[in-house]
Design an enzyme around this catalytic site. Sequence first.
Site, PDB file in Angstrom:
ATOM      1  N   VAL A 141      25.443  40.729  40.073  1.00 44.56           N
ATOM      2  CA  VAL A 141      24.829  40.440  41.286  1.00 44.56           C
ATOM      3  C   VAL A 141      25.349  41.415  42.275  1.00 44.56           C
ATOM      4  O   VAL A 141      25.177  41.417  43.444  1.00 44.56           O
ATOM      5  CB  VAL A 141      25.408  39.160  41.803  1.00 44.56           C
ATOM      6  CG1 VAL A 141      24.796  37.746  40.922  1.00 44.56           C
ATOM      7  CG2 VAL A 141      26.949  38.736  41.911  1.00 44.56           C
TER       8      VAL A 141
ATOM      9  N   ASN B  54      25.683  31.336  42.766  1.00 45.33           N
ATOM     10  CA  ASN B  54      27.007  30.979  42.451  1.00 45.33           C
ATOM     11  C   ASN B  54      27.941  31.922  42.205  1.00 45.33           C
ATOM     12  O   ASN B  54      29.387  31.833  42.372  1.00 45.33           O
ATOM     13  CB  ASN B  54      26.961  29.904  41.074  1.00 45.33           C
ATOM     14  CG  ASN B  54      28.177  29.546  40.357  1.00 45.33           C
ATOM     15  OD1 ASN B  54      28.936  28.664  41.057  1.00 45.33           O
ATOM     16  ND2 ASN B  54      28.518  30.342  39.536  1.00 45.33           N
TER      17      ASN B  54
ATOM     18  N   TYR C 104      37.866  37.393  51.155  1.00 43.33           N
ATOM     19  CA  TYR C 104      37.172  36.113  50.515  1.00 43.33           C
ATOM     20  C   TYR C 104      36.437  35.145  51.909  1.00 43.33           C
ATOM     21  O   TYR C 104      35.423  34.809  51.613  1.00 43.33           O
ATOM     22  CB  TYR C 104      37.875  35.161  49.869  1.00 43.33           C
ATOM     23  CG  TYR C 104      37.496  34.376  48.832  1.00 43.33           C
ATOM     24  CD1 TYR C 104      36.534  34.490  47.784  1.00 43.33           C
ATOM     25  CD2 TYR C 104      37.588  32.856  49.323  1.00 43.33           C
ATOM     26  CE1 TYR C 104      36.147  33.597  46.849  1.00 43.33           C
ATOM     27  CE2 TYR C 104      37.114  32.008  48.281  1.00 43.33           C
ATOM     28  CZ  TYR C 104      36.494  32.316  47.046  1.00 43.33           C
ATOM     29  OH  TYR C 104      35.709  31.285  46.382  1.00 43.33           O
TER      30      TYR C 104
ATOM     31  N   ALA D 180      35.877  35.696  54.923  1.00 41.12           N
ATOM     32  CA  ALA D 180      34.906  36.392  55.647  1.00 41.12           C
ATOM     33  C   ALA D 180      33.690  36.266  54.961  1.00 41.12           C
ATOM     34  O   ALA D 180      32.554  36.024  55.449  1.00 41.12           O
ATOM     35  CB  ALA D 180      35.312  38.009  56.080  1.00 41.12           C
TER      36      ALA D 180
ATOM     37  N   ILE E 294      38.946  23.479  42.414  1.00 39.22           N
ATOM     38  CA  ILE E 294      38.239  23.037  41.323  1.00 39.22           C
ATOM     39  C   ILE E 294      38.903  23.963  40.073  1.00 39.22           C
ATOM     40  O   ILE E 294      39.054  25.159  40.038  1.00 39.22           O
ATOM     41  CB  ILE E 294      36.796  23.538  41.196  1.00 39.22           C
ATOM     42  CG1 ILE E 294      35.986  22.946  42.637  1.00 39.22           C
ATOM     43  CG2 ILE E 294      36.138  22.887  39.892  1.00 39.22           C
ATOM     44  CD1 ILE E 294      36.166  21.729  43.010  1.00 39.22           C
TER      45      ILE E 294
HETATM   46  P1  NAI Z   1      34.646  31.174  37.290  1.00 40.28           P
HETATM   47  O1  NAI Z   1      35.445  32.330  37.411  1.00 40.28           O
HETATM   48  O2  NAI Z   1      34.866  30.245  36.207  1.00 40.28           O
HETATM   49  O3  NAI Z   1      33.035  31.621  37.101  1.00 40.28           O
HETATM   50  C1  NAI Z   1      32.630  32.914  38.038  1.00 40.28           C
HETATM   51  C2  NAI Z   1      31.446  33.445  37.228  1.00 40.28           C
HETATM   52  O4  NAI Z   1      31.059  34.383  38.049  1.00 40.28           O
HETATM   53  C3  NAI Z   1      32.192  34.035  35.819  1.00 40.28           C
HETATM   54  O5  NAI Z   1      31.105  33.672  34.477  1.00 40.28           O
HETATM   55  C4  NAI Z   1      32.039  35.527  36.217  1.00 40.28           C
HETATM   56  O6  NAI Z   1      31.725  36.452  35.147  1.00 40.28           O
HETATM   57  C5  NAI Z   1      30.705  35.534  37.259  1.00 40.28           C
HETATM   58  N1  NAI Z   1      30.652  36.686  37.993  1.00 40.28           N
HETATM   59  C6  NAI Z   1      31.810  37.208  38.500  1.00 40.28           C
HETATM   60  N2  NAI Z   1      31.331  38.383  39.109  1.00 40.28           N
HETATM   61  C7  NAI Z   1      30.044  38.639  38.782  1.00 40.28           C
HETATM   62  C8  NAI Z   1      29.044  39.612  39.118  1.00 40.28           C
HETATM   63  N3  NAI Z   1      29.282  40.473  39.893  1.00 40.28           N
HETATM   64  N4  NAI Z   1      27.748  39.437  38.565  1.00 40.28           N
HETATM   65  C9  NAI Z   1      27.620  38.293  37.876  1.00 40.28           C
HETATM   66  N5  NAI Z   1      28.268  37.226  37.645  1.00 40.28           N
HETATM   67  C10 NAI Z   1      29.597  37.497  38.336  1.00 40.28           C
HETATM   68  O7  NAI Z   1      34.720  30.636  39.019  1.00 40.28           O
HETATM   69  P2  NAI Z   1      34.005  29.280  39.541  1.00 40.28           P
HETATM   70  O8  NAI Z   1      35.354  28.588  40.098  1.00 40.28           O
HETATM   71  O9  NAI Z   1      33.279  28.429  38.714  1.00 40.28           O
HETATM   72  O10 NAI Z   1      33.427  30.136  40.724  1.00 40.28           O
HETATM   73  C11 NAI Z   1      31.933  29.738  40.854  1.00 40.28           C
HETATM   74  C12 NAI Z   1      31.891  30.112  42.304  1.00 40.28           C
HETATM   75  O11 NAI Z   1      32.509  29.088  43.185  1.00 40.28           O
HETATM   76  C13 NAI Z   1      32.186  31.223  42.971  1.00 40.28           C
HETATM   77  O12 NAI Z   1      31.350  31.744  44.118  1.00 40.28           O
HETATM   78  C14 NAI Z   1      33.530  30.934  43.650  1.00 40.28           C
HETATM   79  O13 NAI Z   1      33.766  31.951  44.837  1.00 40.28           O
HETATM   80  C15 NAI Z   1      33.154  29.413  44.198  1.00 40.28           C
HETATM   81  N6  NAI Z   1      34.556  28.751  44.565  1.00 40.28           N
HETATM   82  C16 NAI Z   1      35.340  28.396  43.605  1.00 40.28           C
HETATM   83  C17 NAI Z   1      36.526  27.507  43.837  1.00 40.28           C
HETATM   84  C18 NAI Z   1      37.442  27.145  42.738  1.00 40.28           C
HETATM   85  O14 NAI Z   1      38.397  26.415  43.154  1.00 40.28           O
HETATM   86  N7  NAI Z   1      37.353  27.396  41.479  1.00 40.28           N
HETATM   87  C19 NAI Z   1      36.654  26.654  45.247  1.00 40.28           C
HETATM   88  C20 NAI Z   1      35.551  27.529  46.175  1.00 40.28           C
HETATM   89  C21 NAI Z   1      34.558  28.111  45.764  1.00 40.28           C
END
Ligand code: NAI
Length: 257
Positions: free
Chosen positions: A69, A95, A161, A163, A194
Amino acid sequence: MAMMESRSLKGLKVIVTGAASGMGRATAEIFAAEGAHVAVTDYTLEGAAAVADAIVASGGSAKAWKLDVGDKAEIETVVVSIAQHFGGLDAVVNNAGISGFTQIDNEGYDELWERMIRVCLTAHQRIIRAALPYLRQSKSPRIVNIASTEALGATALDSAYSAAKAGVTGLTRALAVELGKEGITVNCVCPGPISTGMTQGIPDDHKEIYAKRRTAMRRYGRPEEVAHITVSLCMPAASYITGVTIPVDGGLMARNA
Ligand code: NAI
């Protein structure tokens, strides 16, 4: 008898970014379990394919695409190829995200900022713009942007993050207002703490202390507890909710003491 819009996701064509892990994976799996056709996309094809294969093995409809992305050209070509493959698009879930902590005056801050804004904010608008011609053909077009409780409050050393995520809430509201007349809903989900790939490096005892001190539920959330809300916002019946930012945070934002 009230006019009943469907709560079924059967046959809907959806894209989930960052779907190889965590909440993206859970979102893709729940969509598929509810009968949607799911474009499982992630930074690497291997990561996306593992999830798509598992969905197909359990009887669902999914296909994997490599979609970084952070790459403008890749977004433009891959979104079109997904829509052509499925013959349309009904929902986009932005996401994918990264984390990164550093002090504002540390070396490397500016590079972190650029990458954070590109992956966690600019990507959302680019994917929406690429998907829009297809969403306009859908009977129930839906956009869900994943932000964070860091968009609503803040943690020291997390300013890039925070911002980017606050930007996602603004983008959500503005596009909801702009696209509402076309029947397109645009909403934002703000997860709290999470258990996913993003938080796996935090030791369990730290997680427990944090969750007991900060959340109403006194525990970290599971990816599917967020994914169920994301998916619900994509139901045809969710036709009059738009422009909102929904914390799914175990009561973190509600709790003072
Ligand atoms: P995760 O690390 O388990 O999954 C994130 C996924 O995004 C991974 O599969 C990764 O390869 C992919 N990714 C990263 N950079 C990418 C790119 N340039 N292009 C395509 N894919 C890419 O993390 P999670 O926690 O499931 O994160 C999902 C969303 O939730 C994110 O936007 C994160 O910022 C947000 N979030 C997570 C929280 C948490 O406590 N885990 C809290 C609040 C928000």
